[in-house]
Design an enzyme around this catalytic site. Structure first.
Site: not given
Length: 500
Positions: A87, A371, A447
């Site tokens: 954060c 995967e 990402c």
């Protein structure tokens, strides 16, 4: 521009204006020709900074004093801000965070892939920016990170020792609790910040962690020594779901069975809401649990997550997006970008537990998921069966080894490829396979905008980027997901052969 000044061997840059934020989340200023990356600085700040690392063309610095606060700056809500590694952007308004995330994605695509971003769609913010994670992993340590609140005890101990030395007596030791259960301090693998309250995961997460710590201290269970690899308690993993189910995994190291049974029975009795109570004995040098046996103490060995009417089985080792609510929005965008008509063959690369594959299965003819983690593929197969989905097929193995010419000849050339690789992006051989496959569309979910841009630059040989939309999955961090739609622009191999 104010000149640098040196105080002893310390370099101070006064009145530095912060003009931007870098991809890794630090504020950016310029002092003459030197680019300065400043920890916890916000664009609009005017600060004095101390250089902590200097290279030829850039430096890293920390704030010594703030002369002017940015209008974007806000008060951090967490008591652990500044020490904890998570954060890191909570000192900046959420709207500002979204602005800079959007900007950083745009810059990466422009700079590294030369992509035209003029039609890039606005970033989608997260409806919840606190308590949004469904999984947290904590670490036990016998070497707690010491902070300012510990200074009185440290000073008292030093004073007692000094007085005893003067008197020639043996000093009494001031007691200081050094055990911790929390998160790693950045750049210090052996130091753990003891967490009192974390704003990332909803209850019962905080209560569970604090009660586990208290039980361990009261009952004399040793906390793990990360350097010497000793101690009973190693990790605590808590998973929650939108269905209200809770999983707790306690990872022990060098422990007696009576200690295991004591801790697990305590959790069973005091937290009846826990759906899945598990433990692991891990005596390896690393924390990974994927090669470890998971033992069910009480309840099921899994919990269930729900998304868009689908159920997903989540085990201790399962792959699942950590922001459940925003994952739904991410997958909706992925599906929209693909623009399915109903008869497509879809390849879902890096499928994980088959979440995207099962999410889009009802809109296409067939989905083939690939995967490299075999246990994830077993979860993917189970999730298809659980939801009555019979048009998915899953394969485990290295992507570049599976996607051969023979594989495509056997299973068919895909109309759409969905790829959602890890932060490192796709292996160059996988990009080569995509270029050879010549699917009409590729939906690239990433990402890491930098590695995505690297791959897009390679795919430009046959594809053009037609849609871009960032999605914020991780509020108060610099991380951001990005969805890109690519369309095939060249002649297919078959068309080239026919033309000749």
């Amino acid at each position: 521009m104010s000149r640098n000044r040196k105080s002893g061997t310390v370099t101070i840059i006064p009145n530095l204006s912060i003009i931007d934020i870098a991809e890794e989340g630090k504020g950016v200023g310029k002092a003459d020709e030197l680019v300065v990356f400043v920890d916890k600085a916000v664009p609009g700040d005017v600060v004095d900074v101390r250089i902590v690392k200097k290279k030829k063309n850039f430096a890293e610095a920390v704030i010594e004093a703030i002369h002017e606060k940015s209008e974007l700056r806000t008060d951090p809500f967490c008591q652990h801000f500044g020490t904890c590694g998570g954060c890191k952007w909570q000192h900046m308004s959420y709207d500002a965070q979204l602005t800079f995330k959007h900007k950083n994605v745009e810059a990466a695509l422009q700079r590294l892939a030369k992509v035209d971003t003029s039609s890039m769609e606005p970033i989608l913010g997260s409806a919840e920016n606190k308590y949004y994670r469904n999984k947290l992993e904590y670490t036990f340590s016998n070497k707690r990170w010491l902070n300012k609140a510990d200074m009185p005890v440290i000073d008292a101990a030093a004073e007692i020792e000094a007085e005893a030395t003067e008197e020639g007596s043996t000093p009494e030791k001031a007691e200081m609790e050094m055990n911790a259960l929390g998160f790693h301090v950045p750049l210090r693998f052996d130091k753990i910040l003891d967490i009192e309250h974390c704003y990332l995961q909803a209850e019962p997460s905080n209560t569970l962690r604090n009660k586990v710590r208290s039980y361990a201290l009261e009952n004399g269970l040793s906390f793990y020594d990360l350097r010497n690899h000793e101690g009973s308690l190693r990790n605590l993993i808590i998973r929650t779901s939108s269905t209200g189910e809770v999983m707790v995994v306690v990872v022990f190291a060098y422990v007696e069975q009576a200690q295991v049974d004591g801790m697990m029975e305590y959790l069973k009795v005091n937290f009846p809401e826990v759906t899945s109570l598990l433990y692991i004995i891990n005596q390896k040098k690393n924390d990974t649990i994927f090669d470890q046996e998971v033992i069910t103490y009480a309840g099921r060995d899994h919990i269930f997550e729900e998304m868009n009417g689908l159920k997903f089985k989540i085990g201790a080792k399962s792959f699942y997006q950590t922001n459940s609510m925003q994952a739904l929005e991410l997958y909706k965008i992925t599906k929209e970008f693909a623009g399915f008509s109903g008869d497509e063959l879809v390849y879902d690369l890096y499928t994980g537990a088959g979440t995207i594959a099962n999410f889009v299965a009802g809109s296409v003819k067939q989905v083939i998921g690939v995967e490299y983690v075999p246990t994830a593929i077993e979860d993917a197969k189970f999730n298809s069966e659980l939801n009555g989905i019979n048009n998915t097929t899953f394969f485990a193995g290295d992507m570049k080894d599976i996607l051969t010419t023979d594989f495509i000849a056997t299973h068919g050339k895909p109309d759409v490829v969905i790829t959602d690789p890890p932060r490192a992006g796709m292996h160059a051989d996988v990009v080569t396979r995509l270029l050879e496959m010549e699917a009409e569309k590729i939906v690239y979910v990433s990402c890491n905008a930098a590695t995505q841009a690297r791959d897009l630059a390679l795919l430009k040989e046959k594809y053009e980027v037609v849609r871009i939309k960032p999605v914020d999955m991780f509020p108060h961090t610099q991380h951001v997901e990005n969805v890109v739609l690519l369309k095939f622009t060249g002649l297919t191999t078959e068309e080239v052969v026919e033309a000749n």
